[in-house]
Enzyme design. Structure first.
Site, short mmCIF file in Angstrom:
data_model
loop_
_atom_site.label_atom_id
_atom_site.label_comp_id
_atom_site.label_asym_id
_atom_site.label_seq_id
_atom_site.Cartn_x
_atom_site.Cartn_y
_atom_site.Cartn_z
N GLU A 19 0.82 -1.22 0.00
CA GLU A 19 0.00 0.00 0.00
C GLU A 19 0.85 1.27 0.00
O GLU A 19 2.05 1.24 0.30
CB GLU A 19 -0.94 0.01 1.20
CG GLU A 19 -0.22 -0.01 2.52
CD GLU A 19 -0.99 0.69 3.62
OE1 GLU A 19 -1.35 1.87 3.45
OE2 GLU A 19 -1.21 0.06 4.67
N LYS A 157 -3.08 -1.05 15.63
CA LYS A 157 -2.35 -0.12 16.48
C LYS A 157 -2.97 -0.10 17.88
O LYS A 157 -4.18 -0.23 18.02
CB LYS A 157 -2.35 1.27 15.84
CG LYS A 157 -1.45 1.29 14.61
CD LYS A 157 -1.78 2.39 13.63
CE LYS A 157 -1.30 2.02 12.25
NZ LYS A 157 -2.34 1.81 11.25
#
Ligand code: PSU
Ligand code: MN
Length: 299
Positions: A19, A157
Site C-alpha cells: 500500500e 495499532k
C-alpha cells in the site's frame, strides 16, 4: 497495471500488493522512499513480484515505476489519503492519492492479486475521554469482511479498541492467524494481551489455512505477524506516548482520517525515531512473510 505485474500474473507467478498510505501518511518524507524501495526488494528476494498501489492523476496504478514511487513519497502534503469510498470519486475527478488497507486490498483483488503486506490494520477507535461512541470504525474492517485478500500485518495499532476490533473480525468471519505467536500483536508491541484464535508456525501452514478458508467463505484473512523482538518499542515509552497522543487528539479535536497519521507522527517525534525503526522493521517483515505465503499459494 505495470508490465511487470501484468506479466507476472499472466505467468501465474506470486505477486504481493503493497500500500501507499503507510508511505505517504505514515512515514516522514525521505525515510518513506527508502522503505518503499526496500519493501519491493524484500518481496523480490523472497521470490515474488511487488505491486505497490496508488492513484495518480485519476488512474488506479497496480505496480509503480520509480518516478511514480517518488511522487507518492515526496508529495506527502499534496496526496490525499484514499480509503475505498474515496477512490471512485478520485478516479472520476482526476485526483491523486495514496491507498489504505481498504482500498489497496480491493484494487489488488480487482487486479487478480490475492496477497497483501502492510503495517497495521485500521480498527475500532477508542472514544475520547467523556464520549461514549465515536462510530470511528476503519473501513479496513468492512473490506476484510467482503474481499478475499490475505492481509499480512502486525495486528492493529494500540491506539484502537483491540477487543472490539477482534469482535468485529469474528462477526465478519475473518480468520485471524497468529504467525508464530499465540497473542494478537499490537503494532509497536508484540502482544496486545489478547489471544489469537489460531496459530500457524510457517508459511506452508498459513497458505493451507488460506486455501481451506477460501473454499468456505468470501471474507478476507488476517495473518498477524508481530514486530521483530529487537525492534519492539519499549513498553513504558509506548504507554506514555499513547496516553499523550490520545490527549493531543482530544485537545486538537482531531477526527476521522487524520487520527492515524497524527498519532503515528506523534509517536515518531516523541520516541526520537524508535517508533520509526519499529514501523520499518515490521512492514519489511510483513512484506517478506506475504511473499513467502504468496509463493506457497502458487505452488
Ligand atoms: N500501517 C502502517 N502505517 C500506516 C497504515 C498502516 O504501518 O499509516 C495505514 C493503512 O493505510 C491503514 C490506515 O489502512 O493506516 C488506517 O487508517 P484509518 O484508521 O483512518 O482507517
Ligand atoms: Mn477512521
Amino acid at each position: 497495471m505495470s508490465a511487470e505485474v501484468a506479466d507476472a500474473l499472466a505467468e501465474g507467478l506470486a505477486v504481493v500488493a503493497l500500500e501507499s498510505t503507510l508511505l505517504s501518511h505514515g512515514l516522514p518524507p525521505g525515510r518513506n522512499l527508502d522503505v518503499a524501495t526496500r519493501l519491493e526488494r524484500t518481496v523480490r528476494d523472497a521470490g515474488a513480484v511487488p505491486a505497490t498501489i496508488a492513484v495518480l492523476d485519476g488512474q488506479a496504478l497496480i505496480g509503480l515505476s520509480v518516478a511514480q514511487l517518488e511522487r507518492v513519497c515526496t508529495e506527502a502534503t499534496g496526496l490525499d489519503k484514499l480509503s475505498l469510498r474515496d477512490v471512485g470519486p478520485a478516479l472520476a475527478l482526476g485526483r491523486s492519492g495514496a491507498t489504505t488497507v481498504a482500498s489497496t486490498s480491493t484494487l489488488a483483488h480487482a487486479a487478480g492479486i490475492d496477497v497483501f503486506g502492510t503495517g497495521g490494520l485500521g480498527g475500532v477507535h477508542l472514544p475520547p475521554p467523556g464520549a461514549t461512541v465515536t462510530w470511528d470504525v476503519s473501513a479496513d474492517l468492512g473490506v476484510l469482511a467482503r474481499v478475499p485478500t490475505l492481509v499480512v500485518c502486525s495486528g492493529v495499532k494500540s491506539v484502537l479498541d483491540i477487543p472490539a476490533t477482534l469482535e468485529v473480525l469474528e462477526t465478519n468471519s475473518v480468520p485471524v492467524l497468529g504467525y508464530r505467536t499465540d497473542d494478537f500483536p499490537a503494532f509497536y508491541r508484540r502482544s496486545s494481551g489478547l489471544p489469537v484464535p489460531q496459530r500457524v508456525d510457517d508459511a506452508e501452514q498459513a497458505a493451507a489455512a488460506v486455501t481451506a478458508h477460501r473454499h468456505l467463505a468470501e471474507s478476507g484473512i488476517l495473518l498477524a505477524n508481530p514486530v521483530p523482538p529487537e525492534s519492539e518499542l519499549d513498553e513504558q515509552l509506548h504507554d506514555r506516548l499513547l496516553s499523550e497522543g490520545l490527549e493531543l487528539l482530544r485537545s486538537r479535536g482531531v477526527r476521522g482520517a487524520d487520527v492515524t497519521p497524527v498519532l503515528l507522527e506523534y509517536f515518531h517525534t516523541g520516541s526520537a525515531g524508535a517508533s520509526l525503526d519499529a514501523n520499518e522493521a515490521l512492514v519489511l517483515s510483513n512484506a517478506r512473510l506475504a511473499a513467502e505465503v504468496a509463493v506457497r499459494l502458487r505452488a
